[in-house]
Motif scaffolding. Structure first.
Motif, PDB file in Angstrom:
ATOM      1  N   VAL A 130     -53.749   2.480 -33.115  1.00 30.95           N
ATOM      2  CA  VAL A 130     -52.804   2.510 -31.948  1.00 30.95           C
ATOM      3  C   VAL A 130     -53.456   1.749 -30.799  1.00 30.95           C
ATOM      4  N   GLY A 131     -54.531   0.934 -31.066  1.00 29.45           N
ATOM      5  CA  GLY A 131     -54.926   0.061 -30.190  1.00 29.45           C
ATOM      6  C   GLY A 131     -56.001   0.702 -28.953  1.00 29.45           C
ATOM      7  N   ILE A 169     -51.060  -4.739 -34.892  1.00 29.50           N
ATOM      8  CA  ILE A 169     -51.363  -3.700 -34.142  1.00 29.50           C
ATOM      9  C   ILE A 169     -51.934  -4.406 -32.714  1.00 29.50           C
ATOM     10  N   ILE A 186     -48.027  -5.523 -28.540  1.00 26.40           N
ATOM     11  CA  ILE A 186     -47.456  -4.495 -27.716  1.00 26.40           C
ATOM     12  C   ILE A 186     -46.243  -3.922 -27.998  1.00 26.40           C
ATOM     13  N   HIS A 225     -46.106  -0.743 -30.233  1.00 24.94           N
ATOM     14  CA  HIS A 225     -45.794   0.556 -29.373  1.00 24.94           C
ATOM     15  C   HIS A 225     -44.576   1.083 -28.852  1.00 24.94           C
ATOM     16  N   ARG A 226     -43.506   0.337 -29.149  1.00 26.05           N
ATOM     17  CA  ARG A 226     -42.257   1.016 -28.979  1.00 26.05           C
ATOM     18  C   ARG A 226     -41.873   1.950 -29.977  1.00 26.05           C
ATOM     19  N   TYR A 251     -47.789   8.970 -30.986  1.00 23.72           N
ATOM     20  CA  TYR A 251     -49.090   9.160 -31.073  1.00 23.72           C
ATOM     21  C   TYR A 251     -49.582  10.393 -30.277  1.00 23.72           C
ATOM     22  N   HIS A 255     -40.830   3.704 -21.784  1.00 20.59           N
ATOM     23  CA  HIS A 255     -39.914   3.395 -22.931  1.00 20.59           C
ATOM     24  C   HIS A 255     -38.503   2.899 -22.159  1.00 20.59           C
ATOM     25  N   ALA A 282     -50.969   4.477 -25.803  1.00 11.58           N
ATOM     26  CA  ALA A 282     -50.439   4.047 -27.177  1.00 11.58           C
ATOM     27  C   ALA A 282     -48.847   4.050 -26.904  1.00 11.58           C
ATOM     28  N   LYS A 283     -48.332   4.039 -25.643  1.00  8.92           N
ATOM     29  CA  LYS A 283     -46.973   3.492 -25.365  1.00  8.92           C
ATOM     30  C   LYS A 283     -47.029   1.951 -24.914  1.00  8.92           C
ATOM     31  N   PRO A 284     -45.899   1.531 -24.932  1.00  7.68           N
ATOM     32  CA  PRO A 284     -46.029   0.063 -24.710  1.00  7.68           C
ATOM     33  C   PRO A 284     -46.436  -0.446 -23.266  1.00  7.68           C
TER      34      PRO A 284
END
Lengths: 325, 258
Positions: free
Chosen positions: A59-60, A76, A79, A82-83, A87, A111, B88-90
């Motif tokens: 998840v970075g 990974i 970005i 991540h959409r 997590y 989002h 963990a979000k964009p």
């Protein structure tokens, strides 16, 4: 199973330690594995095995020293990846000055959802995790289990294709664990890919299509829970009752040998025999006046497999230490 | 930018719900009351005393908020692990940093405006009216805000790689050293040692020149402040903040969150 959703190739992570961080401890070593589309994959291992490290890499939150990984075909480091992921961190903690509804609304803002959509999703998620009546209470007043539910809600709020959960059952009571299990099964029914780490083996056996066992930063086995421990029967277990009055009779004296091998709890006995010995043992018990309650196959459990790996790992570490001396 | 905005609004909301912030505002109001009291016992210079005390209170309280909240902006999120679910979000790490910076600057702006309103109310109470020369106060308050932005940027940078205690020390050291930039520029010509001269020259350009933003005495006396200085200070603060935030983003972008 349409293909690999999560692909991990030779992922390695070292953590520096000591004064000036000059020494390094390897937390993950050359991890290579895939999680297929739509499957529930359990990542098993004892504390410090490298489960959370792997998840954090995916998840970075941390960066690999070597290797690559991709989710839904996107690296990974991208970005955009991540959409499509949700997590849940291990032992999640959120802004305690916010209410659950505010926290979920905050996370939904990342989002690109409209205000109306956010509001609808927040309500739906609070209901899904059983917090609809506590949605307007500040998180500082929440129990650990309630925070875990908020964590789950924020992870699935945006309908992600891949859900990554780090110890989702940790700190939950049996009812909470059951609810989380139900949510995971629902995610699977909806066609989402779920990767979750746990050290509660019964949960993994119950939920997972496949499991990966990691010990000491190395992947030690991947497969279906039954497959990974071997399907071979280890024997048969007979559960029977023998009232105290009959236990002392002449008939039961003939079964004395077999009774000596059985474990007794009250009037009940539990006896383990090989498949070849089964019918003879049943005949002896029947003639001794025993009431047969059940006969079941004995298979190695995931727990036994798991413990075997850990013991092997410890033995290897001890051997290296001795040879080092 | 929308994502940085969401982080900024949340940071602002945290500060607003934080009781420490309310205490500081209460302290500011108390200072204003003290200014009125001191003004009454300072014959003939009530206005000067009120303006000086008021501007000083705005500056000191702003500095306390900037330093003490600023050093925890990133560290607290890492320590309490609230950052894990967020990253963990964009959202890019630099967007998170920009949001944290924006949120605290917004908090300080609201706080400063509230205190400035208190100062003006105190002046009206003493003088019964406001004059044209009093508008200089707005410039002084604007400069205080620019100075606070610089302090927040520095605190945020240190918050990315050190503990709050060390970050307080580093930020305070930069602030104090930044008050002596003009002296460094003067001393570089006075010292016979070329190495010391070079060091002083380098430091005088590296450190933020906080003295540039101090026009409190001029504002208290109602002296006009040149427009060029307003432009120069605005550009200087913007450029310095951008550089510090870029360094912070570079540090934070490779930071492992254990």
């Amino acid at each position: 199973m349409a293909g690999a959703t999560i692909e991990i190739e030779n992922l390695t992570k070292d953590y520096p330690y000591g004064f000036l961080h000059l020494k390094k401890k390897r937390s993950l070593e050359g991890l290579t594995m895939q999680v297929e589309d739509g499957e529930v994959f359990g990542f098993l291992g004892p504390n410090g095995a490298g489960k959370s490290t792997t998840i954090k890499l995916l998840v970075g939150l941390i960066f690999p020293d070597a290797g690559t990984a991709s989710i839904l075909g996107k690296p990974i480091t991208d970005i955009e990846m991540h959409r499509d992921i949700g997590y849940l961190p291990e032992q999640p903690y959120f802004y305690d000055y916010l209410t659950a509804a505010e926290v979920l609304d905050y996370f939904a803002r990342f989002h690109d959802l409209t205000a109306a959509d956010r509001s609808e999703r927040v309500k739906r998620m609070l209901k899904k995790v059983g917090l609809e009546t506590a949605g307007k209470i500040q998180l500082r007043k929440y129990s650990k289990g309630m925070l875990q539910r908020v964590g789950l809600a924020q992870a699935i709020l945006h309908d992600p294709k891949v859900v990554i959960l780090d110890e989702p059952m940790s700190g939950l009571d049996p009812i909470g664990r059951r609810e989380v299990r139900d949510i995971i099964l629902e995610l699977k029914r909806e066609g989402r890919t779920v990767l979750f780490s746990t050290h509660i083996l019964s949960d993994a056996e119950m939920l997972c299509d496949r499991v990966g066992v990691i010990v000491g930063g190395k992947l030690r086995g991947v497969g279906a829970p039954g497959e990974i421990v071997g399907m071979k029967t280890q024997g048969m277990e007979i559960l029977f009752e023998l009232p105290a009055s009959t236990a002392t009779s002449t008939a039961s004296a003939n079964a004395a040998g077999i009774l000596a091998k059985a474990a007794k709890t009250g009037d009940r006995y539990r006896l383990q025999v090989t498949e070849e010995e089964l019918y003879a043992a049943l005949e002896q018990l029947r003639s001794a006046g025993a009431k047969i309650l059940s006969v079941t196959q004995v298979k190695a459990t995931l727990e036994e497999y798991f413990m075997h790996l850990i013991e092997a790992d410890r033995a290897q570490a001890a051997a290296v230490e001795v040879s080092g001396k | 930018m929308k994502r940085a905005g969401a982080v900024a609004l949340n940071t602002f909301r945290e500060a607003v719900r934080d009781r420490v912030l309310y205490n500081l505002v209460f302290f500011a109001l108390l200072m204003m009351a003290a200014a009125i009291f001191v003004g009454q016992i300072s014959i003939g210079i009530e206005e000067l005393v009120i303006k000086s005390l008021g501007l000083s209170a705005i500056s000191v309280i702003g500095l306390l908020i900037a330093v003490f909240i600023g050093v925890g902006l990133v560290y607290k999120e890492m320590d309490k692990r609230t950052l894990y679910a967020l990253l963990a979000k964009p959202v890019r790490r630099w967007e998170f940093l920009l949001g944290k910076f924006g949120g605290l600057v917004l908090t300080l702006a609201v706080n400063t405006v509230a205190m400035a309103a208190g100062l003006l109310a105190a002046l009206v109470y003493v003088k019964q009216h406001l004059e044209r020369t009093d508008t200089v106060l707005f410039v002084a308050i604007y400069f205080i805000l620019l100075k606070l932005m610089l302090v927040v940027a520095l605190a945020l940078l240190f918050s990315c790689f050190s503990t709050p205690l060390l970050a307080i020390l580093y930020t305070s050291a930069f602030y104090v050293a930044g008050l002596f930039v003009e002296e460094m520029r003067t001393f570089q010509f006075a010292t016979p040692n070329p190495a010391a001269s070079w060091l002083l020259r380098g430091l005088s350009y590296l450190l933020p020149n906080f003295e540039n933003f101090n026009v409190m005495a001029a504002a208290a006396h109602g002296r006009e402040i040149p427009g060029a200085l307003i432009l120069q200070n605005t550009a200087y603060a913007a450029l310095y903040c951008i550089i510090v935030l870029l360094i912070a983003a570079a540090v934070f972008s490779r930071r492992n969150l254990k």
